[in-house]
Write an enzyme that holds these catalytic residues in place. Structure first.
Site, PDB file in Angstrom:
ATOM      1  N   HIS A 180       2.324   1.915   7.855  1.00 55.24           N
ATOM      2  CA  HIS A 180       1.785   1.668   6.516  1.00 55.24           C
ATOM      3  C   HIS A 180       0.647   0.645   6.573  1.00 55.24           C
ATOM      4  O   HIS A 180      -0.428   0.872   5.992  1.00 55.24           O
ATOM      5  CB  HIS A 180       2.920   1.170   5.610  1.00 55.24           C
ATOM      6  CG  HIS A 180       2.516   0.876   4.209  1.00 55.24           C
ATOM      7  ND1 HIS A 180       2.873   1.678   3.147  1.00 55.24           N
ATOM      8  CD2 HIS A 180       1.786  -0.137   3.670  1.00 55.24           C
ATOM      9  CE1 HIS A 180       2.386   1.162   2.023  1.00 55.24           C
ATOM     10  NE2 HIS A 180       1.716   0.060   2.318  1.00 55.24           N
ATOM     11  N   GLU A 181       0.872  -0.468   7.262  1.00 59.21           N
ATOM     12  CA  GLU A 181      -0.143  -1.525   7.297  1.00 59.21           C
ATOM     13  C   GLU A 181      -1.368  -1.107   8.105  1.00 59.21           C
ATOM     14  O   GLU A 181      -2.503  -1.446   7.746  1.00 59.21           O
ATOM     15  CB  GLU A 181       0.446  -2.831   7.827  1.00 59.21           C
ATOM     16  CG  GLU A 181       1.612  -3.382   7.018  1.00 59.21           C
ATOM     17  CD  GLU A 181       1.364  -3.477   5.522  1.00 59.21           C
ATOM     18  OE1 GLU A 181       0.210  -3.686   5.096  1.00 59.21           O
ATOM     19  OE2 GLU A 181       2.340  -3.338   4.759  1.00 59.21           O
ATOM     20  N   CYS A 195       4.073  -0.261  -2.242  1.00 60.52           N
ATOM     21  CA  CYS A 195       2.910  -1.000  -1.771  1.00 60.52           C
ATOM     22  C   CYS A 195       2.593  -2.117  -2.760  1.00 60.52           C
ATOM     23  O   CYS A 195       2.561  -1.879  -3.976  1.00 60.52           O
ATOM     24  CB  CYS A 195       1.724  -0.044  -1.648  1.00 60.52           C
ATOM     25  SG  CYS A 195       0.211  -0.816  -1.077  1.00 60.52           S
ATOM     26  N   HIS A 246      -3.516   0.924   5.941  1.00 58.63           N
ATOM     27  CA  HIS A 246      -4.359   0.064   5.094  1.00 58.63           C
ATOM     28  C   HIS A 246      -5.632  -0.343   5.826  1.00 58.63           C
ATOM     29  O   HIS A 246      -6.730  -0.280   5.259  1.00 58.63           O
ATOM     30  CB  HIS A 246      -3.614  -1.209   4.688  1.00 58.63           C
ATOM     31  CG  HIS A 246      -2.846  -1.107   3.430  1.00 58.63           C
ATOM     32  ND1 HIS A 246      -3.420  -0.812   2.214  1.00 58.63           N
ATOM     33  CD2 HIS A 246      -1.526  -1.273   3.184  1.00 58.63           C
ATOM     34  CE1 HIS A 246      -2.493  -0.801   1.276  1.00 58.63           C
ATOM     35  NE2 HIS A 246      -1.325  -1.077   1.840  1.00 58.63           N
TER      36      HIS A 246
END
Length: 169
Positions: free
Chosen positions: A135-136, A93, A139
């Site tokens: 993953h994004e 990351c 976030h």
């Protein structure tokens, strides 16, 4: 276009849920362009808006270096797994420098959202792009990939973080 500062582990914006985008205006277009510049400058394959301090539900990605890979952006992303098959691989990351760990994600996901003009978009992704989408979107929900690690991997990652120069400034 501008390269923005990437927020680093410990910044509260990284654990805050981003707000849905309702205004598809010039400020959104500028944000997306800046995010592409920032991601490219940092050498990443994905970047969420809160990683540059903006709590709006948008991320950019560039998986074009992989065969058949894509480059793009998604506003107000929503994904769902297709099947139960998972993939486990090294994940890192931009907001947690020098840390990578084996992370399990769904192999294939169906993504829907909007483009910078508010038009609906969708795709089915596998492999790296699927990992990037998950993953994004994490976030944007205020979740760092560290929370996806098993306890031993998380403990090792936290040890690397605590020993890092960037963390001890």
């Amino acid at each position: 276009m501008t390269v923005r500062d990437v927020r680093i582990f410990g910044d509260p914006v990284l654990t805050s849920r981003a707000d849905e985008v309702v205004d598809f205006d010039e400020s959104l277009a500028t944000l997306i362009d800046d995010m592409f510049d920032t991601m490219e400058d940092a050498g990443g394959v994905g970047l969420a808006a809160n990683q540059v301090g903006v709590l709006r539900r948008v991320f950019v990605f560039d998986c074009s270096h992989v065969d058949g890979g894509l480059r793009g952006h998604v506003v107000n992303p929503v994904w769902e797994p297709i099947g139960e098959e998972t993939q486990t691989g090294k994940e890192g990351c931009l907001s947690i420098p020098d840390v990578s760990a084996e992370t399990t994600r769904y192999e294939t996901v169906k993504l829907s959202g909007q483009d910078r003009d508010g038009n609906p978009i969708g795709l089915v992704a596998s492999g790296l792009l699927s990992r990037c989408i998950q993953h994004e979107t994490d976030h944007l929900d205020g979740v760092l990939f560290l929370k996806r690690l098993d306890p031993a991997e998380r403990k090792a990652a936290m040890g690397v973080i605590r020993a890092s120069d960037w963390f001890n400034k």
